[in-house]
Each structure stands twice: as structure tokens, then as C-alpha cells.
Motif scaffolding. Sequence first.
Motif, PDB file in Angstrom:
ATOM      1  N   HIS A  92      19.004  47.207   0.692  1.00 53.04           N
ATOM      2  CA  HIS A  92      18.675  48.511   1.545  1.00 53.04           C
ATOM      3  C   HIS A  92      18.409  49.812   0.567  1.00 53.04           C
ATOM      4  CE1 HIS A  92      19.749  46.265   5.077  1.00 53.04           C
ATOM      5  NE2 HIS A  92      20.900  45.815   4.189  1.00 53.04           N
ATOM      6  N   GLU A 143      28.206  53.449   5.491  1.00 49.77           N
ATOM      7  CA  GLU A 143      28.236  54.870   6.438  1.00 49.77           C
ATOM      8  C   GLU A 143      29.972  54.725   6.685  1.00 49.77           C
ATOM      9  OE1 GLU A 143      26.355  56.235  10.461  1.00 49.77           O
ATOM     10  OE2 GLU A 143      27.258  54.288  10.624  1.00 49.77           O
ATOM     11  N   GLU A 149      17.229  54.156   7.326  1.00 51.73           N
ATOM     12  CA  GLU A 149      17.518  52.902   8.229  1.00 51.73           C
ATOM     13  C   GLU A 149      18.724  53.546   9.217  1.00 51.73           C
ATOM     14  OE1 GLU A 149      18.792  48.944   7.066  1.00 51.73           O
ATOM     15  OE2 GLU A 149      17.494  48.988   5.357  1.00 51.73           O
ATOM     16  N   LEU A 150      19.294  54.467   8.686  1.00 55.06           N
ATOM     17  CA  LEU A 150      20.546  55.166   9.537  1.00 55.06           C
ATOM     18  C   LEU A 150      19.622  55.958  10.840  1.00 55.06           C
ATOM     19  CD1 LEU A 150      23.160  56.295   7.329  1.00 55.06           C
ATOM     20  CD2 LEU A 150      23.531  55.010   9.088  1.00 55.06           C
ATOM     21  N   ALA A 175      18.615  53.390   2.606  1.00 54.77           N
ATOM     22  CA  ALA A 175      19.577  53.229   3.809  1.00 54.77           C
ATOM     23  C   ALA A 175      19.505  54.525   4.879  1.00 54.77           C
ATOM     24  CB  ALA A 175      20.971  53.085   3.043  1.00 54.77           C
ATOM     25  N   GLU A 176      19.340  55.510   4.118  1.00 63.00           N
ATOM     26  CA  GLU A 176      19.029  56.630   5.136  1.00 63.00           C
ATOM     27  C   GLU A 176      18.214  56.709   6.147  1.00 63.00           C
ATOM     28  OE1 GLU A 176      19.568  60.631   3.400  1.00 63.00           O
ATOM     29  OE2 GLU A 176      21.266  60.017   2.352  1.00 63.00           O
ATOM     30  N   CYS A 206      25.112  45.938   6.280  1.00 62.32           N
ATOM     31  CA  CYS A 206      25.359  46.573   4.951  1.00 62.32           C
ATOM     32  C   CYS A 206      25.305  48.058   5.279  1.00 62.32           C
ATOM     33  CB  CYS A 206      24.117  46.189   4.033  1.00 62.32           C
ATOM     34  SG  CYS A 206      24.205  44.472   3.516  1.00 62.32           S
ATOM     35  N   VAL A 207      24.426  48.762   6.211  1.00 64.08           N
ATOM     36  CA  VAL A 207      24.480  50.015   6.128  1.00 64.08           C
ATOM     37  C   VAL A 207      25.483  50.668   7.062  1.00 64.08           C
ATOM     38  CG1 VAL A 207      23.083  51.962   7.316  1.00 64.08           C
ATOM     39  CG2 VAL A 207      22.058  50.241   6.125  1.00 64.08           C
ATOM     40  N   LYS A 217      21.393  48.656  13.545  1.00 59.86           N
ATOM     41  CA  LYS A 217      21.877  49.144  12.216  1.00 59.86           C
ATOM     42  C   LYS A 217      22.404  47.802  11.425  1.00 59.86           C
ATOM     43  CE  LYS A 217      24.849  52.685  12.589  1.00 59.86           C
ATOM     44  NZ  LYS A 217      25.980  53.440  12.779  1.00 59.86           N
TER      45      LYS A 217
END
Lengths: 333, 442
Positions: A31, A55, A37-38, A34-35, A50-51, A47
Amino acid sequence: MSLPPAEASVPCGAGTHAVRWEAGRLVLPAHLDAEAELVLAALGGDKARCVEVAEMWAKHTADLDVLMTGPRSRADKVTVSWDEAEEHRETWFGLPPGMLRAAAVGPGGPGGPGSGRTARAVSTGSGASPGPGRVRPVAPGLPRHLASRVPEDLARRVQARIEVLQLLALGPGLQFRLAGTVAASWAAADRQADRCARRPELVAALTGRVAPAVGDWLGIDPDAVTVTPADTPAEQHGPPGNRPWGTLEVSGSGGRQRLRMSLPIGWLSEVWACGLAVVDRHLVVAVEATGWPAARVLALPSPGGEAVVLDVRGTDDGPGGLPRWEVARGQRS
Amino acid sequence: MDAEQAETYLRLAAESALRSADRSAGAEAASLREVRAMAEAFQGVGAVSAEVAEHVVDGLQAAIIVRSPADTAPGRWPPPAARRASRMRPGRRWVGGVRPLADGGPLTVTPVGRRLSAGREESEVGIYLLALASSPRETVLSAVIRLLRPGQGAPFDLDAVDAAGRSYKLRFTGGGADGAWLTGEFPVIPRPPDGTAWLDISYGLRTVRVDLPGSGGGNPARTPPASATVTEVSLSRGEAYLRSRADGWLSMSMPEQVNDLAAAVPALTAIGALPASSDLPAKIAALARREASGLPDHWADAIATSDPAATSPARRLAAAHLSATLPAVDGQTVVLTGLTAGAWSTLHGMLLGGEAPGDGHPACWIRDWTDGTAGPWRPVSMGPWDWGWPAKLAGIRFHATLSPAFPSAAACVEVLVTGRTAEARAMVPLTWWLPAEPKLSS
């Protein structure tokens, strides 16, 4: 920290992704953004597991409960899976086993589409069952009709405990690394006031880890070991090798032997978390030069002896997810 | 006492418990109980905050769980919410829920001793009005209800009217255990205005007249305050905690909990909360061993009466006029409003003042004097775990089951209230009336 990177496998999406600890950080190779995706998750999207793990870790990087719950030594096996952590949520809330699962199961079955089921499993390498890779952001883990009856502070505390368990579900290799990272955050030169405020917890964190090491080293009953944080003035915080390592004092004899030590909190991150506590019958009290697979340490050959500098070398095949260290050739006494 | 020292001691004790090589469920539970007892003791003497105590215990619990075999780990220990529930006694039911006693003002307790029945005495519901307690905020009648059949539920509501024609409702709040009787109260709603002379209280077609305090009415006379003595006690914090908790557990007929107190003794000594010269640790140890020798009478009797074999056989039920206000102990006042003897002996009363007993409230004990001889002390469970107790109330009403059963031939009762700072004793005369034994249909 004198450690190689380590990975845990996490069911994510349609497959399994690696969550990697590297140089004190948790990274998600699968990912890269990842940010972003958040942000998408915050807008209602799924979500990725992994993320979610990353987090969760971001909330606990300085959480002393990671040390309180996590392993004390290689021999101290902490085994928990993501699912078990969820089951403990029920226990803490005083609910019958399976109630939350039943409450969260929708028409699609457990974890199925539309079920609202929260994340199921993170593979720990110790038999955790794989679960669906995509999770919906069910916040505190309780269905709404139950959540409304639980005091907010209790819900928050239980949630934090569950998250710590779920981080420990990443397996032994990451358990030591995450605990070491927490300890490193408390060892920072500018956190002296914080250390004073949380001294009892730090005494317990140190004693709980030094005691079994000293037990291995000298055969002293771990209950007879007390370790206090050796807090050094900020001006003495410097590069490894220039810091005072602390003190050690043994009193009594035979079964009444007691050992009192003072060590900087940094011992937890630089020595203990790297599997360096005892190397070739030496108690390592400080690291002079961090590195992998070679490091230089300051170690005590005996309680009354002077600390000596040792070059040590690690191999990534030790028990408990930690390296196996030995004194480099040419230095053996 | 040094808070940091106490917290450090507690956390190191948790570390030691966690190091225990024995991972059997029983050993781990014992380790957790021991640390929990220390945490509660440290909190009880003010050495650590409730937050710290709970954090250490819950943290240890989490740490033990993740080191336990998977087949025994989940749900092995009661969670925080269940811990309180585990202290509740089984086998009781409650009608109408808990209602706190309203705050404020002087309280008068007046014996009533009237019976209301909707039909023939032998076969119908009978309501026995014991005493009337009145404060500036509320008026409450304590009562015993004889049921037509076991398990018969509400409503047992009454109607009342005063001399001025004002109407009142009396809704029963109470509970019972043996299926034949309920005990509780009827709050009078609204509270009758000051100066109200009497109430005609009706149940079905039957009506009785009850005089209100201060009315000057002749039925019945106010019972004089109990003659009482108060002895101040001077104890260290640790001693006060141990004595209070031992009293509390024994008064709830839970002597097994004293074992945990024994585990807390070395910890209290270590942090300087308990002087080495104290004789209380030896008494606590004797209690834990169930050895009566050298113990105060009420502790010795509590050990004896907690033995199921010591329970007296059921006898005919009787109700007594009993109204007494004990001197305040630790800022809390015990008020007695009624007594039943026989098959289901209960003491009615109120505990007024102070806050919810997070760290214990005074303990109460009662014994009969029959034919000039003292009977055994009986613990009086004043809650909160019997019925629940919302925080920060002005007080509660209680109906404590007395064991062994109380004799209906007793001429008077002796009441003992023990607190952290004082002990109060009172002798209170009894007047009995004996309602007929009900014929129960199943």
C-alpha cells in the motif's frame, strides 16, 4: 536498533500482504499510498486490513500498555490472534461469547458482504485463521444498540486494550520490535518530565525484562531483582558510547541474594528488544554502536566486574523472532 | 504514604504474578486475585487512585490472557462490569426497582403495626405496615406483604386519603426470596404536607388509619430514640481499611473474601499503611482460617453463622415494631424501621448520609436478647450489592435477610454499627405481633 527488518502476513483484499517493521517504522509494501486509502475510507470506502493495522499502530507508538502486555523475554510466549482479541472484547464488556459476532453477522454471513463484521484475522504465523481482506470501519467494536449502554471511557479503554492485543497478534518478531519502538519513544532526551510522571510503569517495564535476563545470567530469583530508570541529564544524552550505563549492586548471598540495578529506559529499545540482553554469559548494559548484523556493546562479565566492550554478531535464526547474538571471533575470553 | 512507591509496589507485584511459571487456570486466577486485593487495598487507603488500581489489574489480566492456553483463556475471569455483578446474591427478586431515599433534613421514624388484608386472613394477600419514616423530602411506609401464592407479582399499590380529602398513591418497591413474602416500602406520593394528621390507607375494601409524625395523634406513640453508646476508634489507614472490609464482607455473609484481605496485609505493611505493631493482621489471618479464637464476638459469630449447617429451621413468621436511629458513624446513620422473625427474618432500615460506598460503609450487626441471654450476632447487609446503588445518593433503604433466623420471643435487639472512626451500640426494645401463617397455594 540492532535488528533486521521483520514481517508479518496480513490477509488483505483478495490476498495476503506483508506488514513490515523496518528501522523503527511499520511500513506497508503493498500500500504505497496508505494515506490516500485512509482518506477514501473516511469517505465511506472500505479500509484495507493492512492500513487498519498501520493506523492502529500509529495510536500506540508510545503506549506503555504495549510493554505491559507484550513479551518480557524470548521464553515468554505471547500468543493471540485477531479473532481471540475480538473474543476478549466480549469478555471485557461482560457479554456472552459469540454475542458480538452474532450481532454483527448480516445476511451475507460472518464477514460477508453487508455483514458489518469488523476485521477478522491477522496471520501471526502461529495458526491464526485467515479472514476476509476488506473490512468496514466499525468503530469501537460494539453494535450500536450495545455501545449506547457502555460508558464512553470504558469503551475507550477496552478498545485500546483490544488494539494492543491485535498488534501483538502480528507475531513474536514484531512484538519485540513494536515494544522496543515504544520504549525508544520514552527514552528520548526531551521526555525526562514524562519519564518522571510515569516512573512506576517504567520501573515495572524495566524490572520485568531485566529480571529474567539476570536470572539467566546469574541464576538469581527474578523476584529478587529491582531495576529503576537511570535518568541522565539531557546534556548527557548523546551518541551511544558516551552515556553512563547505570549501576548494579548485589547484596546477600545464596537464596537471599538481591540485585538492584539502574538502567536508562533506552536499554529496553537498544538492548532487550534486539535480543541482546545476555550474550555469551555477559549481561549487556548498553550498545556502543548499533548495527545489523554487527554491533558493539558494553557488557558485564560478572556483577562486580568492569563493563567491557564487545563486538557482537547476529544471525537471523534465533528463537522468539529475535536474532541470535554471539561475541565476534577474536574477542572471546 | 508515597503514591509513587505504592504504585511501583503494585506494578512490581503484577510483574511477579505474570512471571509465575504455573500457567494453570487456577494458579493464574489466584495470582490475579492477589494483585487485585492489593490494588483494592491501596485504593482503599488512598495510596493509589482508582484509575491506577484498575489499570494495573486490567493490564495484568490482559497480559495473563495472552499467555494462556487458547482453550482456557477467553472469558475465564469476570470482566470489570461482571465483578460487581458477581458480588450479588442469587435467588432474590425485586419488584419496582431501586429507589434512592431522598436527601435532606431530619428524619422521624414512627411505628405503625397495622395490617391490611383484602379478604380472609388465612387465604388472601396481607400487607403488614411496619413503620413510617418521614423526612422533609419524602414519606415512606416499610412493609411486609404475605402473598397469596409463591411468585405472585405486583401490583400491590395502595390508595390513601387525608383529613383534607387529598389523595395519595402508595406504590410498592421491594423484593423477596422465599416465595411467600415480600419486604419493601410504600413511598407516599406526593409527600403529605406538614401538619397532616393521618392517612386512611386502603387496599381493596379494607382501610386502616395511620397517624403521621408531629400530628399529635394517639396511634401509635413515637418510639423514643434508642439508648446508644459511641466509642471512637483510632486506627491507621491500613487498619481502618482492613477492619472495614472484613466487616463488610462478613456482613454480606461472604467470609471467603477475607482471604483476599489477608493477601493484602504484607503489601499494606510494605508501603507503610499498616504499622508492624498492629494486631489486626493476626485477626484477619484467623478469619481467613475460620478460627474464632481471639476475634471480636461479631466476627466469631459471623464465621459460625456462615456455615450452612448452622442455619436454624424455619419458624412461624412474626413482625415487630422497631424504630430506632443509631448515632452517625463515619458520617452515615443507620435507621431501623422494622423487623420480621421466623421463616424469613429480615431487618428493614435505611442508611443515610455520605456517598455510595465505593470504599466501604459502616457495617451493621444485630443480635437478639431473649430471656436475658444474647443470641448470635447477625450481619445486616445494607447493600449496595444486594440491590444496586447509583453513585452519590443521600442514602438507601435496605431489607436485610438475617441468618440465623430471628426468634419472635426476643425482648429487645442489640445493634452494633462499626465504622472506620467509631463504633455505635444500641439496645432497642421490641413489640411483636404475630400474623397468621399463610396457607400457600402452589
